[in-house]
Write an enzyme that holds these catalytic residues in place. Structure first.
Site, PDB file in Angstrom:
ATOM      1  N   GLU A 163       0.880  -1.171   0.000  1.00 44.25           N
ATOM      2  CA  GLU A 163       0.000   0.000   0.000  1.00 44.25           C
ATOM      3  C   GLU A 163       0.910   1.211   0.000  1.00 44.25           C
ATOM      4  O   GLU A 163       1.588   1.487   0.990  1.00 44.25           O
ATOM      5  CB  GLU A 163      -0.926  -0.020   1.215  1.00 44.25           C
ATOM      6  CG  GLU A 163      -1.937  -1.154   1.088  1.00 44.25           C
ATOM      7  CD  GLU A 163      -2.789  -1.370   2.320  1.00 44.25           C
ATOM      8  OE1 GLU A 163      -2.760  -0.536   3.241  1.00 44.25           O
ATOM      9  OE2 GLU A 163      -3.476  -2.396   2.356  1.00 44.25           O
TER      10      GLU A 163
ATOM     11  N   CYS B 174      -2.764   8.756   3.286  1.00 44.90           N
ATOM     12  CA  CYS B 174      -2.459   8.365   1.904  1.00 44.90           C
ATOM     13  C   CYS B 174      -3.640   8.610   0.983  1.00 44.90           C
ATOM     14  O   CYS B 174      -3.475   8.815  -0.208  1.00 44.90           O
ATOM     15  CB  CYS B 174      -2.075   6.896   1.868  1.00 44.90           C
ATOM     16  SG  CYS B 174      -3.356   5.843   2.551  1.00 44.90           S
TER      17      CYS B 174
HETATM   18  P1  NAD Z   1       8.352   5.154   4.396  1.00 42.55           P
HETATM   19  O1  NAD Z   1       8.277   4.398   3.114  1.00 42.55           O
HETATM   20  O2  NAD Z   1       9.393   6.181   4.543  1.00 42.55           O
HETATM   21  O3  NAD Z   1       8.541   4.168   5.631  1.00 42.55           O
HETATM   22  C1  NAD Z   1       7.636   3.118   5.884  1.00 42.55           C
HETATM   23  C2  NAD Z   1       8.363   2.019   6.642  1.00 42.55           C
HETATM   24  O4  NAD Z   1       9.318   1.422   5.778  1.00 42.55           O
HETATM   25  C3  NAD Z   1       9.108   2.474   7.882  1.00 42.55           C
HETATM   26  O5  NAD Z   1       8.904   1.520   8.902  1.00 42.55           O
HETATM   27  C4  NAD Z   1      10.553   2.476   7.417  1.00 42.55           C
HETATM   28  O6  NAD Z   1      11.484   2.279   8.464  1.00 42.55           O
HETATM   29  C5  NAD Z   1      10.555   1.303   6.469  1.00 42.55           C
HETATM   30  N1  NAD Z   1      11.616   1.298   5.466  1.00 42.55           N
HETATM   31  C6  NAD Z   1      12.209   2.358   4.871  1.00 42.55           C
HETATM   32  N2  NAD Z   1      13.124   1.943   3.982  1.00 42.55           N
HETATM   33  C7  NAD Z   1      13.117   0.584   4.010  1.00 42.55           C
HETATM   34  C8  NAD Z   1      13.834  -0.438   3.317  1.00 42.55           C
HETATM   35  N3  NAD Z   1      14.751  -0.153   2.389  1.00 42.55           N
HETATM   36  N4  NAD Z   1      13.557  -1.736   3.595  1.00 42.55           N
HETATM   37  C9  NAD Z   1      12.608  -2.042   4.509  1.00 42.55           C
HETATM   38  N5  NAD Z   1      11.914  -1.129   5.207  1.00 42.55           N
HETATM   39  C10 NAD Z   1      12.147   0.174   4.954  1.00 42.55           C
HETATM   40  O7  NAD Z   1       6.884   5.770   4.598  1.00 42.55           O
HETATM   41  P2  NAD Z   1       6.402   6.770   5.734  1.00 42.55           P
HETATM   42  O8  NAD Z   1       7.060   8.086   5.495  1.00 42.55           O
HETATM   43  O9  NAD Z   1       6.557   6.097   7.045  1.00 42.55           O
HETATM   44  O10 NAD Z   1       4.829   6.896   5.432  1.00 42.55           O
HETATM   45  C11 NAD Z   1       4.287   7.812   4.544  1.00 42.55           C
HETATM   46  C12 NAD Z   1       4.045   7.175   3.186  1.00 42.55           C
HETATM   47  O11 NAD Z   1       3.200   6.037   3.345  1.00 42.55           O
HETATM   48  C13 NAD Z   1       3.321   8.068   2.211  1.00 42.55           C
HETATM   49  O12 NAD Z   1       3.904   7.942   0.939  1.00 42.55           O
HETATM   50  C14 NAD Z   1       1.912   7.525   2.197  1.00 42.55           C
HETATM   51  O13 NAD Z   1       1.176   7.785   1.020  1.00 42.55           O
HETATM   52  C15 NAD Z   1       2.151   6.064   2.366  1.00 42.55           C
HETATM   53  N6  NAD Z   1       0.962   5.394   2.894  1.00 42.55           N
HETATM   54  C16 NAD Z   1       0.214   4.628   2.048  1.00 42.55           C
HETATM   55  C17 NAD Z   1      -0.960   4.020   2.505  1.00 42.55           C
HETATM   56  C18 NAD Z   1      -1.831   3.200   1.599  1.00 42.55           C
HETATM   57  O14 NAD Z   1      -2.741   2.557   2.103  1.00 42.55           O
HETATM   58  N7  NAD Z   1      -1.614   3.210   0.306  1.00 42.55           N
HETATM   59  C19 NAD Z   1      -1.341   4.196   3.831  1.00 42.55           C
HETATM   60  C20 NAD Z   1      -0.554   4.996   4.673  1.00 42.55           C
HETATM   61  C21 NAD Z   1       0.601   5.585   4.189  1.00 42.55           C
HETATM   62  O1  6OD Z   2      -8.520   2.224   6.609  1.00 42.99           O
HETATM   63  C1  6OD Z   2      -7.613   1.464   6.277  1.00 42.99           C
HETATM   64  O2  6OD Z   2      -7.674   0.244   6.421  1.00 42.99           O
HETATM   65  C2  6OD Z   2      -6.424   2.014   5.643  1.00 42.99           C
HETATM   66  N1  6OD Z   2      -5.543   1.120   5.152  1.00 42.99           N
HETATM   67  C3  6OD Z   2      -6.237   3.340   5.615  1.00 42.99           C
HETATM   68  C4  6OD Z   2      -5.128   3.990   5.040  1.00 42.99           C
HETATM   69  C5  6OD Z   2      -4.867   5.262   5.371  1.00 42.99           C
HETATM   70  C6  6OD Z   2      -3.737   5.930   4.813  1.00 42.99           C
HETATM   71  O3  6OD Z   2      -3.149   6.823   5.352  1.00 42.99           O
END
Ligand code: NAD
Ligand code: 6OD
Length: 486
Positions: free
Chosen positions: A254, A288
């Protein structure tokens, strides 16, 4: 001062390396505690514990026993509601009301819903004709996939972690969670909950740490891990997929989004403003599914911009504990720097700044926090950085459109494909547009209205796979076919 330890094989432990890092408050930058920094030894120990759990009491439990235990996990989260609210509020700096009404209750619900789903899903069977006329019976068995690595972001820590841990455990897998380095609190607390209700040791493990060359990467590379479920940035997903390639390990991703809100002139105006306020500013824009790109039909464009500006300027910034606060800080100084760099880019690219665009003046210690002003821009071409790139802050750009085709074209002009919010009172148009937007999730006259049985995930660069309801079961189990010659 807190100490956030790993939770491995039912015990809270420090890193063998003795390394840790600081966790600071997003609201005032005060030191909250120290987080253990896990490395290869901690990931190895967690994998060994998880495997042993699957071969031991956890793996031997019936679906009914497992489901009943996960209901107890949910009940214990609810019993310790105040602790979870406090931990998440400290980590994220977001208003207490949001923790109480949305994020923590969802953390508990994720265990109950998936425990119930797993108990009620059948597998397929086929009768196959054979030359001797006796036939053969094919039936499918659903078995746990194994040890699941759960890599989490910081924006809704408990909700997003349990959205994966709930179904993974309900399916009988053992999990190793790598929480975000920014939000160690609720994953650690969940270890206490698991012990309190008697979840067998090793079924739920937490290893804190960073991403590259740290706990995150070591988890994705470990050959004892059957699958990785990840929520986070698209470019992190790209790094993870490379690290899982050698072991041909399954992934569920995600990822990021740059979602559009499409507001038609025939919408219920007040509802559209209310919903758009949430979709732009909830969680300080760190969702997100949030809509950083708004497209508004020209006849109501000016009225919409004026109304959204008034509402944005009425947001109350302040300490998470204060009742009435509606906008918290960004997660960290680093993220504040990123968001402010986009505020500068918008200005440099010639945006009209409708409101915001800088750092607010905050009283007392809050002045040290990671605050930015809620910000609205207009007037930029579709090529502008703030329209193309995910910012993940409390901001949006508003563009006028002239007809439905124009709106759909602009909504789809992005590498992302997570969600869209459509605001219209024309039912036919709503369905027509919903069928044409290239996203995994569309809301019509609402936003972030969740039914956990529905498929959730993104298309294009917003993700791989779907979770939710039976779709989670597809990822967290192996389906084995058995053929019986009769
Ligand atoms: P991030 O990708 O920086 O980090 C997420 C996790 O990945 C952290 O635990 C981090 O330590 C780990 N990580 C980083 N590099 C890694 C590697 N090389 N190998 C393994 N693990 C690694 O994301 P963030 O800044 O914590 O969160 C924000 C992002 O998450 C935004 O882009 C947002 O859109 C996305 N997001 C998506 C959804 C969805 O459902 N699509 C939901 C919530 C957040
Ligand atoms: O509601 C959820 O299950 C879900 N995955 C939400 C994601 C939120 C993103 O920031």
């Amino acid at each position: 001062m807190k100490s956030f330890k790993h939770f491995i094989n039912g015990e809270f432990v420090d890193s063998r390396s003795g390394k840790s890092f600081e966790k600071r408050s997003p609201a005032d930058n005060a030191l909250i505690g120290h987080v253990q920094e896990g490395g290869q030894p901690e990931i190895d120990a967690a994998v060994a514990a998880a495997k042993a759990a699957m071969e031991g009491p956890w793996g031997r439990m019936s679906i009914d026993e497992r489901a009943a235990l996960l209901h107890k996990v949910a009940d214990e989260i609810t019993r310790r509601f105040g602790d979870f609210v406090a931990a998440e509020m400290a980590d994220t700096g977001q208003p207490k009301s949001m923790m109480e009404h949305a994020f923590i209750p969802r953390g508990a619900a994720n265990f109950k819903i998936f425990a119930d789903v797993v108990k009620n899903v059948a597998t397929e069977s086929f009768m196959t004709p054979t030359p001797d006329g006796a036939g053969a019976l094919n039936y499918a068995l659903r078995v746990p996939k194994g040890v699941i690595g759960v890599i989490c972001p910081w924006n809704a820590p408990l909700l997003l972690m349990t959205w994966k841990v709930g179904p993974a455990m309900a399916c009988g897998n053992a999990v190793i969670v790598k929480p975000s380095e920014e939000t160690p609190g609720t994953a650690t607390l969940l270890g206490e909950v698991m012990n309190a209700v008697g979840v067998p040791k090793g079924a739920y493990n937490v290893v804190h740490g960073l991403g590259p060359n740290s706990a995150g990467e070591f988890l994705t590379r470990h050959e004892g891990v059957a699958a990785i479920t990840f929520t986070g940035e698209t470019r992190t997903g790209a790094a993870i997929i490379k690290n899982t390639a050698d072991g041909i390990r399954d992934v569920s991703f995600e990822l990021g989004g740059k979602n559009a809100g499409l507001i038609f002139a025939d919408c219920d105006f007040d509802a559209a403003i209310e919903g758009t306020m949430r979709s732009v500013f909830l969680n300080c824009g760190q969702v997100c599914l949030g809509t950083e790109r708004l497209y508004v039909e020209r006849p109501i464009f000016d009225k919409f911009v004026v109304a959204l500006k008034a509402r944005a300027e009425a947001l109350k910034l302040g300490a998470p504990i204060d009742a009435g606060v509606t906008l918290g800080p960004l997660i960290s100084k680093e993220h504040q720097g990123k968001v402010l760099s986009y505020y500068a880019k918008a200005k440099a690219e010639g945006a009209t700044i409708v409101t915001g665009g800088g750092v607010p003046e905050m009283p007392g210690a809050l002045a040290n926090g990671s605050w930015v002003q809620p910000t609205i821009w207009t007037g930029l071409p579709e090529t502008a950085s703030v329209i193309r790139e995910e910012i993940f802050g409390p901001c949006c750009h508003i563009t006028p459109f002239d007809d439905e085709a124009d709106a759909i074209r602009m909504a789809n002009d992005t590498k992302y494909g997570l969600s869209t919010a459509i605001w219209t009172s024309n039912l036919s148009r709503a369905h027509r547009v919903a069928a044409k937007v290239e996203v995994g999730i569309t809301w019509i006259n609402s936003w972030f209205l969740r039914d956990l049985r529905t498929p959730f995930g993104g298309s294009k660069q917003s993700g791989i796979g779907r979770e939710g309801g039976v779709h989670s079961l597809e990822f967290y189990t192996e389906l084995r076919n058995v053929c019986v010659k009769l």
